[in-house]
Design a protein around this motif. Structure first.
Motif, mmCIF file in Angstrom:
data_model
loop_
_atom_site.group_PDB
_atom_site.id
_atom_site.type_symbol
_atom_site.label_atom_id
_atom_site.label_comp_id
_atom_site.label_asym_id
_atom_site.label_seq_id
_atom_site.Cartn_x
_atom_site.Cartn_y
_atom_site.Cartn_z
ATOM 1 N N MET A 88 12.254 -32.979 -3.433
ATOM 2 C CA MET A 88 11.885 -32.441 -4.555
ATOM 3 C C MET A 88 12.646 -32.497 -5.677
ATOM 4 O O MET A 88 12.511 -33.096 -6.772
ATOM 5 N N ALA A 89 13.988 -32.253 -5.346
ATOM 6 C CA ALA A 89 15.256 -32.291 -6.353
ATOM 7 C C ALA A 89 15.714 -33.823 -6.750
ATOM 8 O O ALA A 89 16.065 -33.893 -7.841
ATOM 9 N N GLU A 90 15.074 -34.619 -5.767
ATOM 10 C CA GLU A 90 15.460 -36.150 -5.956
ATOM 11 C C GLU A 90 14.441 -36.557 -6.909
ATOM 12 O O GLU A 90 14.479 -37.793 -7.365
ATOM 13 N N GLY A 91 13.345 -35.700 -7.141
ATOM 14 C CA GLY A 91 12.218 -36.101 -8.411
ATOM 15 C C GLY A 91 11.204 -36.727 -7.498
ATOM 16 O O GLY A 91 10.176 -37.324 -8.382
ATOM 17 N N ARG A 92 11.019 -36.703 -6.214
ATOM 18 C CA ARG A 92 9.671 -37.019 -5.534
ATOM 19 C C ARG A 92 8.654 -36.159 -5.741
ATOM 20 O O ARG A 92 8.605 -35.071 -5.919
ATOM 21 N N SER A 93 7.628 -36.898 -5.820
ATOM 22 C CA SER A 93 6.099 -36.415 -5.961
ATOM 23 C C SER A 93 5.791 -35.657 -4.653
ATOM 24 O O SER A 93 6.358 -36.057 -3.621
ATOM 25 N N ASN A 94 4.784 -34.849 -4.586
ATOM 26 C CA ASN A 94 4.213 -34.310 -3.243
ATOM 27 C C ASN A 94 3.684 -35.196 -2.351
ATOM 28 O O ASN A 94 3.888 -35.259 -1.155
ATOM 29 N N THR A 95 3.246 -36.476 -2.871
ATOM 30 C CA THR A 95 2.651 -37.444 -2.218
ATOM 31 C C THR A 95 3.611 -38.201 -1.482
ATOM 32 O O THR A 95 3.861 -38.345 -0.307
ATOM 33 N N ILE A 113 4.333 -35.702 6.871
ATOM 34 C CA ILE A 113 3.452 -34.150 7.076
ATOM 35 C C ILE A 113 2.360 -34.699 5.921
ATOM 36 O O ILE A 113 2.249 -35.483 5.229
ATOM 37 N N SER A 114 1.189 -33.672 6.058
ATOM 38 C CA SER A 114 0.286 -33.685 5.010
ATOM 39 C C SER A 114 0.833 -33.160 3.703
ATOM 40 O O SER A 114 1.800 -32.506 3.573
ATOM 41 N N GLU A 115 -0.280 -33.863 2.825
ATOM 42 C CA GLU A 115 0.198 -33.383 1.322
ATOM 43 C C GLU A 115 -0.130 -32.016 1.177
ATOM 44 O O GLU A 115 0.664 -31.162 0.361
ATOM 45 N N GLY A 116 -1.000 -31.528 1.791
ATOM 46 C CA GLY A 116 -1.394 -30.027 1.741
ATOM 47 C C GLY A 116 -0.105 -29.253 2.368
ATOM 48 O O GLY A 116 -0.073 -28.191 1.927
ATOM 49 N N SER A 117 0.453 -29.676 3.540
ATOM 50 C CA SER A 117 1.518 -28.873 4.001
ATOM 51 C C SER A 117 2.743 -28.701 2.952
ATOM 52 O O SER A 117 3.383 -27.925 2.681
ATOM 53 N N VAL A 118 2.964 -29.760 2.232
ATOM 54 C CA VAL A 118 3.855 -30.239 1.449
ATOM 55 C C VAL A 118 3.732 -29.033 0.159
ATOM 56 O O VAL A 118 4.378 -28.381 -0.329
ATOM 57 N N GLU A 119 2.511 -28.835 -0.217
ATOM 58 C CA GLU A 119 2.086 -27.965 -1.304
ATOM 59 C C GLU A 119 2.315 -26.471 -0.822
ATOM 60 O O GLU A 119 2.681 -25.779 -1.657
#
Length: 214
Positions: free
Chosen positions: A162-169, A177-183
């Motif tokens: 996240m700190a690198e600037g990456r999106s959840n996707t 992992i799933s995007e839901g897990s990331v959220e």
């Protein structure tokens, strides 16, 4: 994308120019010192300035100071800073304001052409890119923080991405992992760090990085 390059090393400057031109970007100027950089930015109003942090005459932080001047005078110009080494204070200075269209990469990252071009596109389109090694060192400096101790290993991985600037996707893809897990991990991280969630990814990155530097 219209780009200005400021790099005192001739081989790297020419290499960047050729690489970006081959990818259909327009390099409107390629210069070797901060004064020329500011002149060319004012003249061309490019979409992106790629700037070496250490340039003549003292080879300390001339590029960083020029970047601040560009952001103050031409806020629509994105800036991607290149550095030979990780200097935490440079990251702190860079991330002290609005970080939309801001990047900080180690020069070694340029050798990975695909990653570098992705960073150029992301920063040029208003995103944020922070070199993973910079993030790792910032995390290491803050390792003793009691709130960081509360994070699980997976949450630390998500926080770093996240700190690198990456999106959840992007995080979901890189961690398999799933995007839901990331959220869910992101929500947990904000809760444990005492940070309010923000819909703007860039503000989210700023908040996390700022927290890690305390």
């Amino acid at each position: 994308m219209r780009i200005v390059i400021a790099e005192d090393a001739v081989l790297l400057r020419d290499g960047l120019t050729r690489l970006l031109t081959d990818k259909q970007h327009e390099v409107v100027a390629a210069v070797s010192d901060p004064s020329a950089l500011l002149t060319q930015v004012a003249a061309h109003r490019p979409d992106l300035a790629i700037v070496d942090i250490r340039m003549p005459p003292t080879f300390t932080d001339e590029g960083l100071r020029a970047a601040h001047t560009i952001r103050e005078g031409h806020p629509r110009v994105a800036v991607l800073l290149l550095s030979q080494y990780v200097v935490a204070q440079y990251a702190a200075d860079l991330l002290s304001g609005d970080i939309r269209g801001i990047g900080y990469l180690l020069k070694d990252r340029v050798a990975d052409i695909a990653d570098f071009l992705e960073a150029v596109d992301r920063v040029g389109s208003g995103g944020t890119v922070i070199d993973p090694e910079v993030v790792r060192q910032l995390l290491s400096r803050s390792h003793r923080g009691p709130r960081l101790h509360a994070l699980t290993d997976r949450e630390r991985q998500v926080l770093t991405a996240m700190a690198e600037g990456r999106s959840n996707t992007s995080i979901a893809t890189s961690l398999h992992i799933s995007e839901g897990s990331v959220e869910k991990h992101v929500a947990s991280i904000f809760g444990k760090l005492g940070l309010l969630q923000d819909r703007e990814t860039h503000r989210r990155v700023l908040a996390v990085i700022a927290y890690l530097q305390l």
